[in-house]
Write an enzyme that holds these catalytic residues in place. Structure first.
Site, PDB file in Angstrom:
ATOM      1  N   LYS A   1       0.803  -1.225   0.000  1.00  0.00           N
ATOM      2  CA  LYS A   1       0.000   0.000   0.000  1.00  0.00           C
ATOM      3  C   LYS A   1       0.837   1.277   0.000  1.00  0.00           C
ATOM      4  CE  LYS A   1      -4.498  -1.474   1.030  1.00  0.00           C
ATOM      5  NZ  LYS A   1      -4.440  -2.847   1.560  1.00  0.00           N
TER       6      LYS A   1
ATOM      7  N   GLU B   1      -9.909   6.880   3.175  1.00  0.00           N
ATOM      8  CA  GLU B   1     -10.819   5.882   3.726  1.00  0.00           C
ATOM      9  C   GLU B   1      -9.961   4.681   4.103  1.00  0.00           C
ATOM     10  OE1 GLU B   1     -10.010   5.981   0.577  1.00  0.00           O
ATOM     11  OE2 GLU B   1      -9.493   3.868   0.342  1.00  0.00           O
TER      12      GLU B   1
ATOM     13  N   SER C   1       1.422  -9.786  -1.329  1.00  0.00           N
ATOM     14  CA  SER C   1       1.107  -8.359  -1.139  1.00  0.00           C
ATOM     15  C   SER C   1       1.382  -7.846   0.271  1.00  0.00           C
ATOM     16  CB  SER C   1      -0.351  -8.100  -1.505  1.00  0.00           C
ATOM     17  OG  SER C   1      -1.213  -8.965  -0.781  1.00  0.00           O
TER      18      SER C   1
HETATM   19  C1  LIG Z   1      -5.305  -3.882   1.130  1.00  0.00           C
HETATM   20  C2  LIG Z   1      -4.627  -5.141   0.842  1.00  0.00           C
HETATM   21  C3  LIG Z   1      -4.984  -5.956  -0.260  1.00  0.00           C
HETATM   22  C4  LIG Z   1      -6.163  -5.649  -1.148  1.00  0.00           C
HETATM   23  O1  LIG Z   1      -6.065  -4.474  -1.886  1.00  0.00           O
HETATM   24  P1  LIG Z   1      -5.766  -4.457  -3.442  1.00  0.00           P
HETATM   25  O2  LIG Z   1      -6.031  -3.061  -3.827  1.00  0.00           O
HETATM   26  O3  LIG Z   1      -6.663  -5.443  -4.104  1.00  0.00           O
HETATM   27  O4  LIG Z   1      -4.337  -4.824  -3.622  1.00  0.00           O
HETATM   28  C5  LIG Z   1      -4.254  -7.091  -0.518  1.00  0.00           C
HETATM   29  N1  LIG Z   1      -3.228  -7.454   0.278  1.00  0.00           N
HETATM   30  C6  LIG Z   1      -2.853  -6.722   1.355  1.00  0.00           C
HETATM   31  C7  LIG Z   1      -1.722  -7.191   2.188  1.00  0.00           C
HETATM   32  C8  LIG Z   1      -3.533  -5.552   1.671  1.00  0.00           C
HETATM   33  O5  LIG Z   1      -3.161  -4.832   2.743  1.00  0.00           O
END
Ligand SMILES: *Cc1c(COP(=O)(O)O)cnc(C)c1O
Length: 406
Positions: free
Chosen positions: A91, A113, A380
């Site tokens: 993020k 948000e 992610s």
């Molecule tokens: C917020 C988040 C997501 C989902 O958000 P995307 O915009 O779909 O990437 C996925 N993985 C993690 C670790 C997150 O914090």
């Protein structure tokens, strides 16, 4: 640079656009113009690169899971380690990019948000870094569920406002954040957390997250001498997925796979698989695949991972689905938790529950694929934030802690 057709008013095919109150159009235009002005500006890009490197610790490694690969006996599984970013997820790539734009626009206040709080924390951190005022809107239910993240934001100087309308979760937080923005567009900048919302957000967030795919492509060519066969990512709003996909869209040989949460099952209200089970519809200012209730309004959604429970999805994913360039599948809570334990025990890496959905799909397909096949999974985020919830579910007897290593 953009890989997919985007018209001046921000459409990917039929998806995207600016379905917003008249009042917001000039504000969005100012933002789009600013983004166009700086997206290829050497000074801006130097700044962006500086913070990605020195603040967030990029570039993130492309890690070969030798143990997991051997255990599954098929395709090679690589992880793009976005979990190693500052704050433990992808993020921050986006919050750094947008806040640098906000600064250049002379804005004083950041509005954001947040659902589970991950985007709120990343926004609070980068606002502190840039010395800007920050207000984060969060559903009242989420404020209660995610106390630690609320406190993190407050520690870094942000104000957290609990949204009290409707289901009191992410959707309402977005509604209230948009209202706050409309009230003071002169001084405030709305820092959106995923590749959703009205134009220019989907393309802007995509561009800031595309560093993931650029690095992964280069790293794969370096270690394997060729492109991967699969790129797999979880899809909530779709920012980590589009960030990974964007540099591979032009390479027809690379299969792009987005994994949505099927939660507890495919019945309405039990999942958040907008692309797999939804239909086109407009919410939060853009047209995309969306889960609707019987009145056509956004449906209640559910996933074990709070970062994935959104009833719509980034419009570029809807476009990639319709032209057949990317495929979208789903993984359940149970499959995600299994993958969570499997990666923890085979590699000593605790993945975020969101990322565990992508991993679950890789674990599903790898055994059937040849040993030469290369899979990149976007990890992610890290799973530290989910450990307490997993502990609770294990204690409640919903999941069993496996013992694989003796
Ligand atoms: C917020 C988040 C997501 C989902 O958000 P995307 O915009 O779909 O990437 C996925 N993985 C993690 C670790 C997150 O914090």
């Amino acid at each position: 640079m953009s890989n997919t057709p985007l018209t001046a008013d921000g459409f990917f095919g039929n998806f995207g656009g600016q379905y917003v109150p008249e009042l917001l159009l000039p504000i969005l235009k100012e933002l789009a113009d600013t983004f166009e002005k700086y997206r290829n500006d050497p000074e801006f890009l130097k700044d962006f690169e500086y913070y990605l490197t020195k603040y967030s610790g990029r570039k993130t490694p492309l890690y070969l899971c030798s143990n997991l690969t051997e255990k599954l006996g098929g395709a090679k599984i690589y992880l793009k380690r976005e979990d190693l970013n500052h704050l433990g997820a992808h993020k921050v790539n986006n919050t750094i990019g947008q806040i640098l734009l906000a600064k250049r626009m002379g804005k004083k206040k950041i509005i954001a948000e947040t659902g589970a709080g991950q985007h709120g924390v990343a926004t609070a951190a980068t606002a502190a870094l840039m010395g800007m005022e920050c207000t984060v809107y969060m559903g009242a239910v989420d404020v209660e569920r995610q106390k630690l993240n609320v406190f993190r934001m407050q520690m870094m100087g942000a104000k957290v406002v609990a949204a009290q309308s409707g289901q009191r979760t992410l959707k309402e937080a977005v509604d209230e954040a948009l209202n706050a923005w409309i009230e003071d567009p002169e001084n405030s900048f709305y820092l959106l957390g995923s590749a959703v919302g009205p134009h220019p957000y989907p393309i802007m967030v995509r561009e800031f997250q595309s560093v993931i795919g650029r690095e992964a492509r280069e790293q794969c060519l370096e270690t394997e001498g060729r492109l991967p066969d699969y790129c797999i990512a979880c899809v909530g709003g779709g920012s980590n997925a589009i960030g990974l996909f964007s540099d591979f869209v032009k390479d027809e040989s690379v299969r792009l796979v987005g994994v949505e949460p099927s939660g507890r099952g495919l019945e309405p209200g039990q999942h958040a698989a907008s692309l797999c089970l939804g239909e086109p519809g407009i919410m939060h200012g853009f047209n995309s695949y969306m889960l609707k209730d019987e009145n056509g309004d956004p449906a209640p959604v559910y996933s074990i991972s709070a970062g994935l429970d959104y009833p719509s999805v980034g419009p570029e994913h809807s476009y990639l689905k319709d032209i057949g360039r990317a495929e979208y599948v789903y993984a359940s809570d149970r499959e995600a938790v299994d993958a969570f334990f499997t990666l923890s025990q085979t590699e000593g890496i605790i993945p975020a529950l969101e990322s565990s959905h992508a991993l679950a799909h890789a674990i599903k397909i790898a055994p059937e694929l040849s040993k030469e096949t290369i899979i990149i999974v976007n990890l992610s985020g890290r799973g530290d934030k989910d450990v307490a919830e997993i502990e609770r579910l294990v204690e409640a007897g919903e999941f069993e802690l496996p013992r694989m290593n003796g």
